[in-house]
Design a protein around this motif. Structure first.
Motif, PDB file in Angstrom:
ATOM      1  N   TRP A  87       0.827  -1.208   0.000  1.00  0.00           N
ATOM      2  CA  TRP A  87       0.000   0.000   0.000  1.00  0.00           C
ATOM      3  C   TRP A  87       0.862   1.259   0.000  1.00  0.00           C
TER       4      TRP A  87
ATOM      5  N   ILE B 112      -5.403  -8.268  -3.929  1.00  0.00           N
ATOM      6  CA  ILE B 112      -5.816  -7.247  -4.901  1.00  0.00           C
ATOM      7  C   ILE B 112      -7.047  -6.526  -4.356  1.00  0.00           C
ATOM      8  N   SER B 113      -6.803  -5.586  -3.478  1.00  0.00           N
ATOM      9  CA  SER B 113      -7.891  -4.837  -2.859  1.00  0.00           C
ATOM     10  C   SER B 113      -7.410  -3.441  -2.516  1.00  0.00           C
TER      11      SER B 113
ATOM     12  N   ARG C  41      -2.280  -1.585  -8.218  1.00  0.00           N
ATOM     13  CA  ARG C  41      -3.527  -2.148  -8.773  1.00  0.00           C
ATOM     14  C   ARG C  41      -3.606  -1.879 -10.278  1.00  0.00           C
ATOM     15  N   GLN C  42      -3.134  -0.718 -10.684  1.00  0.00           N
ATOM     16  CA  GLN C  42      -3.116  -0.402 -12.119  1.00  0.00           C
ATOM     17  C   GLN C  42      -2.181  -1.356 -12.863  1.00  0.00           C
TER      18      GLN C  42
ATOM     19  N   ASP D 204     -12.992   0.000  -9.713  1.00  0.00           N
ATOM     20  CA  ASP D 204     -12.038   0.593  -8.776  1.00  0.00           C
ATOM     21  C   ASP D 204     -12.359   2.077  -8.548  1.00  0.00           C
TER      22      ASP D 204
ATOM     23  N   TRP E 124      -2.962   2.317  -5.515  1.00  0.00           N
ATOM     24  CA  TRP E 124      -3.598   2.300  -6.834  1.00  0.00           C
ATOM     25  C   TRP E 124      -2.587   2.094  -7.963  1.00  0.00           C
TER      26      TRP E 124
ATOM     27  N   MET F 230      -3.483  -2.645  -1.212  1.00  0.00           N
ATOM     28  CA  MET F 230      -2.567  -2.297  -2.296  1.00  0.00           C
ATOM     29  C   MET F 230      -2.854  -0.898  -2.815  1.00  0.00           C
TER      30      MET F 230
ATOM     31  N   ALA G 243      -4.010  -4.649 -13.227  1.00  0.00           N
ATOM     32  CA  ALA G 243      -5.262  -4.649 -13.987  1.00  0.00           C
ATOM     33  C   ALA G 243      -5.089  -5.092 -15.430  1.00  0.00           C
TER      34      ALA G 243
ATOM     35  N   VAL H  93      -7.058   2.925 -12.767  1.00  0.00           N
ATOM     36  CA  VAL H  93      -7.065   1.475 -12.554  1.00  0.00           C
ATOM     37  C   VAL H  93      -8.157   0.839 -13.404  1.00  0.00           C
TER      38      VAL H  93
ATOM     39  N   LEU I  36     -11.566  -4.625 -10.225  1.00  0.00           N
ATOM     40  CA  LEU I  36     -10.704  -3.566 -10.732  1.00  0.00           C
ATOM     41  C   LEU I  36     -11.449  -2.652 -11.706  1.00  0.00           C
TER      42      LEU I  36
END
Length: 693
Positions: A613, A646-647, A656-657, A676, A653, A651, A660, A681, A673
């Motif tokens: 994160w 993956i939340s 996450r991007q 999101d 952004w 994590m 994705a 993302v 996602l």
């Protein structure tokens, strides 16, 4: 068009969310978010933590960062229309954004605010109603409606509310005669008939200047006493030319106003003394605190409020900026200088620096010392004196609760501590300071454990001297955090430490708190028995950690002893399990003996330590990104691990991007996602792979 991603908006609507009221601002050098989520019926909703965290991230990344909401403040997000409008109030009851107590409220008419801000091409009558509304939120909303012609909102250029004038700053107004009229309205030489004309100005700033002008005729002031803007009416009340019956009616009005108006009036630049005296005895402590916060407050009112028992008023006193000009004091403290400062402080002058120095003076006179024991501004300094006697402490306690944090660290009489505990009442901060003292009588300690909150029990767990019964009692606390803080207490019995680690697991160990002094060797040895990753590495680097086979193996490998173990293909799985959670985790994932248990531990520990994160930069970000993809490529990835990792809560952004666009996403992760809270993302999800999402 909404500034928030459509997919995330739909996800919130499925959860029953109709509107979100939020505030974002800085307080004491920290970013603050407060949220209130409302359903279709206007009632507050409780959302799962994942969704609530998503709203926070959407507010920051989309509304604040990308859309630039122009300023810190309070806002309303209407999901149906996508509109985000200023709504609500952020009020400092004491102090300011550097320190103090604030209150967030969401009061007003949200439907009317939304209409004023977002109605396309409203009629002139609609705009007139909004421009003349007594609610500054509605006036600010119509000021920000760009479909309203500039000349329809001309009166708002002279609005007295800061939120309205801030919103109007982008509207053209340089050719208006506002400044000229305001100067003329405030000039005592202006003719009465001109002042009478200016009193009917469409600009409240001009009307206020007329109301404050001592040359304004009485009949004109009588008319202005009914002005819809309270600041104009207050200026009339302050005008010596106002008739007595007008002043009496206005005093009655301001004394009986709602608490919000009383609080604002108490902070106004110029307030008549008779009204300020009323507010100094107001039944609402926030109004009294507003009076205490005035820089120009001196004399009897200051002395009266200094004795106010409410915490808000006390805090306002502590936060006051000392505007008095102190005479330089003589640091040798001859008798006459001691008496001068003591008497000045006793008379209400704020000589805090002088008092602190005097209270610490080695030649402090006994009689002056007696006087200082009765002065609140000198108490904490006196408590730091090495020669403070027990009888003096008891005498000071007779004047009210003492600041527990400033008490002498030497053992204090049990009766003193019992009396202090009884006086603290619900003061949780004082209870926390008391909980860590080593000289607490057993009955006071038990009372703190039984009646104190979780923060008090945590303070005892980390700071109090522990015998085995007390340690076990704290270890069995229903809140795991209390047991976790025990592991930082150097007096924790090793047998209890093992029990806590057996229940909570080695993830609770911190690579800094639990690997060095002042922890004794026997505790370090207990932690080394189960520690993993960076905690284990740091324990091995500490020469006071007792010898264990794994500790000696790491020490023998040199300063980077973990890397040879991770690059050796013969390192067994049980050793690899102890190496989870270091800067070399990519080597761990690539090791031939890497197992599903290792992957689960790596993800669990990474989430616990917010590894995925945190916003990384440069090489650190690249390392975490490579590790993440290596983990996701692992054949040991399972749906529940995808779900954990993956939340929004686990994590940032950017990562996450990066995830994705992968082609191997489980469908439920691709859908997550796509919805999101950060648009970048959602846009990264492969549309060719998921056309139906």
């Amino acid at each position: 068009m909404s500034v928030f991603p459509q997919g995330f908006t739909r996800r919130l609507q499925r959860a029953g969310v109709a509107r979100v009221q939020f505030t974002y601002h800085w307080h004491s050098d920290e970013r603050q978010f407060e949220l209130e989520v409302l359903g279709e019926d206007g009632q507050a909703l409780t959302l799962p933590p994942e969704l609530e965290e998503g709203i926070r991230e959407a507010v920051w990344n989309e509304a604040v960062w990308n859309a630039d909401l122009s300023t810190f403040g309070t806002y309303l997000w209407d999901l149906a229309s996508g509109d985000v409008v200023p709504f609500g109030q952020l009020t400092y009851l004491t102090g300011n954004s550097l320190g103090g107590t604030y209150e967030v409220t969401f009061t007003g008419n949200p439907e009317e605010v939304l209409a004023a801000r977002s109605t396309p091409d409203p009629t002139r009558s609609q705009v007139n109603a909004w421009v003349t509304s007594p609610d500054p939120q509605i006036r600010a909303a119509v000021a920000g409606n760009r479909s309203v012609p500039d000349d329809w909102v001309t009166p708002l250029h002279g609005d007295l509310d800061p939120s309205v004038s801030w919103t109007m700053r982008d509207r053209p107004g340089r050719t208006l005669p506002l400044s000229k009229q305001e100067m003329e309205a405030g000039n005592p030489a202006t003719l009465p008939r001109v002042l009478d004309t200016l009193a009917r100005s469409e600009w409240a700033q001009v009307r206020r200047a007329v109301a404050a002008n001592p040359s304004t005729p009485g009949r004109t002031l009588t008319d202005l006493a009914g002005d819809p803007e309270w600041r104009v009416r207050l200026a009339v009340l302050n005008n010596p030319s106002a008739a007595e019956d007008v002043r009496s009616a206005l005093l009655t009005l301001f004394r009986g106003a709602d608490v919000t108006l009383r609080r604002m009036a108490a902070r106004a630049e110029s307030v008549p003394l008779d009204l300020l005296s009323t507010y100094a005895t107001d039944p609402d402590p926030s109004v009294r605190a507003a009076v205490m916060g005035r820089e120009d407050l001196l004399g009897d009112l200051l002395n009266h409020l200094k004795d106010d028992p409410h915490s808000l008023v006390k805090e306002a006193y502590d936060l006051r900026e000392d505007e008095t000009k102190e005479d330089p004091f003589d640091p040798s403290w001859p008798p006459e200088e001691q008496w001068r400062v003591a008497r000045a402080a006793g008379g209400g002058l704020e000589l805090r620096h002088d008092l602190d120095s005097l209270a610490q003076a080695p030649n402090l006179l006994p009689d002056v010392r007696d006087v200082l024991r009765t002065l609140p501004g000198a108490i904490s300094s006196l408590l730091r004196r090495d020669d403070l006697r027990d009888d003096e402490l008891m005498d000071m306690l007779g004047n009210g609760p003492l600041p527990v944090w400033a008490l002498p660290r030497r053992p204090l009489p049990p009766e003193f501590l019992r009396t202090l505990w009884a006086q603290l009442g619900a003061d949780e901060q004082g209870q926390q300071s008391l909980a860590g003292r080593p000289d607490l009588p057993p009955d006071v300690r038990d009372a703190l454990l039984n009646s104190g909150g979780v923060a008090v029990r945590g303070a005892m767990a980390v700071g109090a001297p522990l015998d085995e019964p007390l340690a076990r009692r704290l270890a069995s606390d229903p809140v795991d955090w209390v047991a976790e803080t025990l592991l930082r207490n150097r007096t924790l019995p090793p047998v209890v430490a093992r029990e806590v680690l057996a229940r909570l697991g080695p993830d609770v160990l911190n690579p800094y708190f639990h690997t060095r002094e002042p922890l004794p060797p026997d505790l370090l040895g207990v932690y080394a028995e189960v520690a993993t990753g960076n905690v284990l590495v740091n324990l091995a680097a500490n020469p006071t950690t007792p010898s264990l086979p794994i500790i000696e193996q790491l020490r023998a490998s040199g300063p980077d002893g973990i890397r040879p173990l991770l690059t050796d293909p013969t390192t067994p799985p049980e050793m690899l399990a102890r190496l989870v959670g270091t800067a070399h985790d990519l080597l761990l994932v690539q090791h031939p003996n890497f197992t599903a248990d290792h992957l689960r531990a790596l993800i669990t520990q990474g989430i616990h330590s917010f590894r995925f994160w945190k916003r990384g930069h440069g090489e650190e970000h690249q390392r975490i990104t490579e590790l993440l993809h290596a983990m996701l490529d692992s054949p040991f990835m399972t749906p529940d691990l995808w779900d954990q990792l993956i939340s929004v809560r686990a994590m940032n952004w950017e990562l996450r991007q990066a995830v994705a666009s992968r082609t191997d996403l489980p469908e439920f992760i691709a859908r997550r996602l796509k919805e999101d809270p950060v648009q970048a993302v959602a846009d990264a999800v492969r549309r060719d792979l998921w056309p139906d999402l």
